[in-house]
Design a protein around this motif. Structure first.
Motif, PDB file in Angstrom:
ATOM      1  N   THR A 109      -6.855  -5.739  -0.754  1.00 46.47           N
ATOM      2  CA  THR A 109      -6.037  -5.988   0.642  1.00 46.47           C
ATOM      3  C   THR A 109      -6.593  -7.135   1.097  1.00 46.47           C
ATOM      4  O   THR A 109      -7.268  -7.186   0.687  1.00 46.47           O
ATOM      5  CB  THR A 109      -5.885  -5.306   1.484  1.00 46.47           C
ATOM      6  OG1 THR A 109      -7.147  -4.472   2.159  1.00 46.47           O
ATOM      7  CG2 THR A 109      -5.471  -3.500   1.299  1.00 46.47           C
ATOM      8  N   ARG A 138       0.904  -3.375   3.971  1.00 45.18           N
ATOM      9  CA  ARG A 138       1.671  -4.993   4.023  1.00 45.18           C
ATOM     10  C   ARG A 138       0.894  -5.263   2.585  1.00 45.18           C
ATOM     11  O   ARG A 138       1.657  -6.375   2.162  1.00 45.18           O
ATOM     12  CB  ARG A 138       0.169  -5.645   4.755  1.00 45.18           C
ATOM     13  CG  ARG A 138      -0.173  -7.227   4.997  1.00 45.18           C
ATOM     14  CD  ARG A 138       0.772  -8.256   5.915  1.00 45.18           C
ATOM     15  NE  ARG A 138       0.741  -7.586   7.266  1.00 45.18           N
ATOM     16  CZ  ARG A 138       2.348  -7.720   8.263  1.00 45.18           C
ATOM     17  NH1 ARG A 138       3.135  -7.916   7.601  1.00 45.18           N
ATOM     18  NH2 ARG A 138       1.482  -7.366   9.631  1.00 45.18           N
ATOM     19  N   ALA A 139      -0.236  -4.763   1.669  1.00 45.91           N
ATOM     20  CA  ALA A 139      -0.585  -6.467  -0.067  1.00 45.91           C
ATOM     21  C   ALA A 139       0.801  -4.920  -0.271  1.00 45.91           C
ATOM     22  O   ALA A 139       0.377  -6.054  -1.346  1.00 45.91           O
ATOM     23  CB  ALA A 139      -1.069  -5.181  -0.517  1.00 45.91           C
ATOM     24  N   LYS A 144      -3.108  -1.546   6.309  1.00 46.78           N
ATOM     25  CA  LYS A 144      -2.548  -3.013   5.471  1.00 46.78           C
ATOM     26  C   LYS A 144      -2.552  -2.432   3.953  1.00 46.78           C
ATOM     27  O   LYS A 144      -2.139  -3.757   3.388  1.00 46.78           O
ATOM     28  CB  LYS A 144      -4.797  -3.426   5.298  1.00 46.78           C
ATOM     29  CG  LYS A 144      -5.100  -4.118   6.776  1.00 46.78           C
ATOM     30  CD  LYS A 144      -6.172  -4.084   6.179  1.00 46.78           C
ATOM     31  CE  LYS A 144      -7.212  -4.732   7.678  1.00 46.78           C
ATOM     32  NZ  LYS A 144      -8.651  -4.267   8.044  1.00 46.78           N
TER      33      LYS A 144
END
Ligand SMILES: Cc1cc2nc3c(=O)[nH]c(=O)nc-3n(C[C@H](O)[C@H](O)[C@H](O)COP(=O)(O)OP(=O)(O)OC[C@H]3O[C@@H](n4cnc5c(N)ncnc54)[C@H](O)[C@@H]3O)c2cc1C
Length: 372
Positions: free
Chosen positions: A372, A56-57, A53
Motif C-alpha cells: 500500500t 485503496r490498493a 489502505k
C-alpha cells in the motif's frame, strides 16, 4: 515468465483480496466459493486505517465505504450508562463502520474487474503441496499457487496438518443488523461499548440506515446467547438499553470466538490466509483487517519472487509478527472482560489515558500494510 495461475478456496475477505491483488499483477485467478452466493452474517464491520489502505490498493475503497459511518468517538460505559473512557476517533486515525455485505461485494467487484473468476457452488475438498486441487464434483485442477482462504474451519489447513493450536476463547457474540429509526433510542453517532458483569453490548452506527449491535457473553451464559434474543435477560443487565433491545426481535446470529495459530502459513504450493490461518476474537475489530493485509502481502511476495518457497517464507516472516501481536492484544482485552467489575473499570479508565496501552491496541490500525 509464463502467466502464473492461482486457485483460491473461499470467497471471503481473504480469498477475494488475494484474488484482486494477484489478478492485478497479471496472474490468472479462479476463486471457489461453496455457497450459492456471496454472503456474510447480517452484521456491520469496523475497517481501520490499515484495512482502508488495502481497499485503496486493490481499487475497492470507494464502493466499500460509500455511505459508511465515521463515528466522532468510541466510548466505554458501565451498566448504568456512565462513561468510563472516551477516545476521539479523529485523534487516532480513521475508522469506518459499514455493512459487511457491502464490503464483501466491493472487494469481489475489484477482483472481477481485474479479471478473476469467482465460481459459486464450488466446494474444494482437498489440496496438495504440489498445487493440485480437488472439487466436490470430482474436478481436478493444478495451480502455481493454491490459497486456502476457507475460514476458521479450513479443510485444506487441517488436511495438510498445519494447525498448531485452536483455542475456544470461552465467549462469543450475537450479531444483529437492524434499521435505524433515528429517534432517541438509536440516534447516537458514537460507537459505544456498554459493560455489565460478563456481558457487553457494542453499539455501532453503520451510516444513516443501519445499526449494528454485537452482544458478547460467556459460553456458559445460556440466557445470554439464546436466540431469538432474550431481551428480558439482556434488559436486566442494561436497563437503560431496554427500548433498543426490544427492537431486536428475531434478528441475530451467534458465533463463538476462537484463536488459531499454525505451525507455518504454507506447505509447498499451498498458502493459508485469513481466519483459516490466524482467527482471533474480534475485540480489536481486526480479524478482517489482518485477513485483507495478509492476502495483499501474499500477492506482493509471490509476485516479487519467482521462487515460490522463498516468497512464502518471506511473506510469513514479514506479516506474521503483527498478526500475532493483534491476536495477543485481542486475547488480553477479552480476558479483562472477565475481571471483577471494579478492576475492569479501573483498567479501562487507565487504558483510555495510557499512551503505551493505546499504542499496543492501535498498532495494527496504524500499520502501513505491504503493497500500500
Ligand atoms: C462477532 C464478530 C465480529 C467481528 N468484527 C470484525 C470487525 O469489526 N472488523 C474486522 O476486521 N473483523 C471482524 N471480525 C473478524 C472477521 O469477520 C473475520 O476475520 C473475517 O471474516 C475472515 O475472513 P476470511 O475470508 O478469512 O474467512 P470467511 O469470512 O470465513 O470466509 C471463508 C469463505 O470460505 C468459504 N468456504 C469454506 N470452506 C470452503 C470450501 N471447502 N470450499 C469453498 N469455499 C469454502 C466460506 O463459505 C466463506 O465464504 C469479526 C468476527 C466476529 C465473529
Amino acid at each position: 515468465m509464463a502467466r502464473r495461475h492461482a486457485e483460491i478456496s473461499g470467497a471471503g475477505f481473504a480469498g477475494l483480496t488475494a484474488a484482486a491483488a494477484l489478478a492485478q499483477r497479471g496472474w490468472s485467478v479462479r476463486v471457489h466459493e461453496r455457497a450459492g452466493s456471496l454472503r456474510t452474517a447480517g452484521a456491520g464491520i469496523f475497517i481501520f486505517e490499515n484495512g482502508l489502505k488495502v481497499l485503496r490498493a486493490i481499487g475497492a475503497y470507494d464502493e466499500a465505504v460509500a455511505g459508511g459511518h465515521q463515528a466522532p468517538a468510541r466510548e466505554t460505559r458501565d451498566a448504568q450508562g456512565r462513561l468510563l473512557a472516551r477516545l476521539n476517533t479523529s485523534q487516532d486515525g480513521r475508522v469506518y463502520t459499514v455493512v459487511r455485505q457491502q464490503l464483501l461485494e466491493a472487494v469481489a467487484q475489484a477482483a472481477r474487474r481485474a479479471g478473476a473468476e469467482i465460481v459459486m457452488n464450488s466446494e474444494v475438498v482437498s489440496a496438495t503441496p504440489r498445487g493440485e486441487l480437488t472439487l466436490a464434483g470430482g474436478e481436478r485442477a493444478t495451480a502455481d499457487l493454491v490459497i486456502a482462504a476457507d475460514g476458521v474451519n479450513s479443510r485444506i489447513r487441517d488436511a495438510l496438518g498445519l494447525l498448531k493450536s485452536r483455542v475456544a476463547m470461552g465467549d462469543g457474540a450475537i450479531r444483529v443488523l437492524m434499521p435505524r429509526h433515528g429517534d432517541a433510542v438509536d440516534s447516537a453517532d458514537e460507537i459505544v461499548e456498554h459493560w455489565s458483569g460478563k456481558r457487553r453490548l457494542l453499539y455501532v452506527p453503520c451510516g444513516k440506515p443501519w445499526l449494528y449491535l454485537a452482544l458478547t457473553t460467556l459460553l456458559d451464559d445460556s440466557a445470554g446467547h439464546a436466540l431469538p434474543l432474550d431481551a428480558r435477560a439482556w434488559g436486566a443487565s442494561f436497563p437503560h438499553l431496554r427500548p433498543l433491545l426490544e427492537r431486536i426481535g428475531t434478528l441475530g446470529r451467534w458465533d463463538p470466538f476462537e484463536t488459531i495459530h499454525l505451525r507455518t502459513w504454507s506447505s509447498g504450493r499451498v498458502a493459508v490466509v485469513g481466519d483459516a490461518a490466524h482467527a482471533q476474537a474480534p475485540n480489536l475489530g481486526q480479524g478482517g483487517g489482518c485477513a485483507m493485509m495478509n492476502a495483499l502481502g501474499l500477492a506482493v511476495a509471490v509476485d516479487q519472487d519467482p521462487d515460490l518457497g522463498s516468497a512464502l517464507r518471506r511473506w510469513e516472516a514479514r506479516e506474521r509478527p503483527l498478526t500475532e501481536h493483534t491476536q495477543r492484544v485481542s486475547r488480553f482485552y477479552g480476558a479483562v472482560g472477565r475481571w471483577p467489575e471494579r478492576l475492569r473499570s479501573f483498567t479501562f479508565n487507565l487504558a483510555g489515558r495510557s499512551h503505551w496501552l493505546l499504542e499496543q491496541r492501535m498498532r495494527t490500525a496504524h500499520h502501513s500494510p505491504t503493497g500500500t
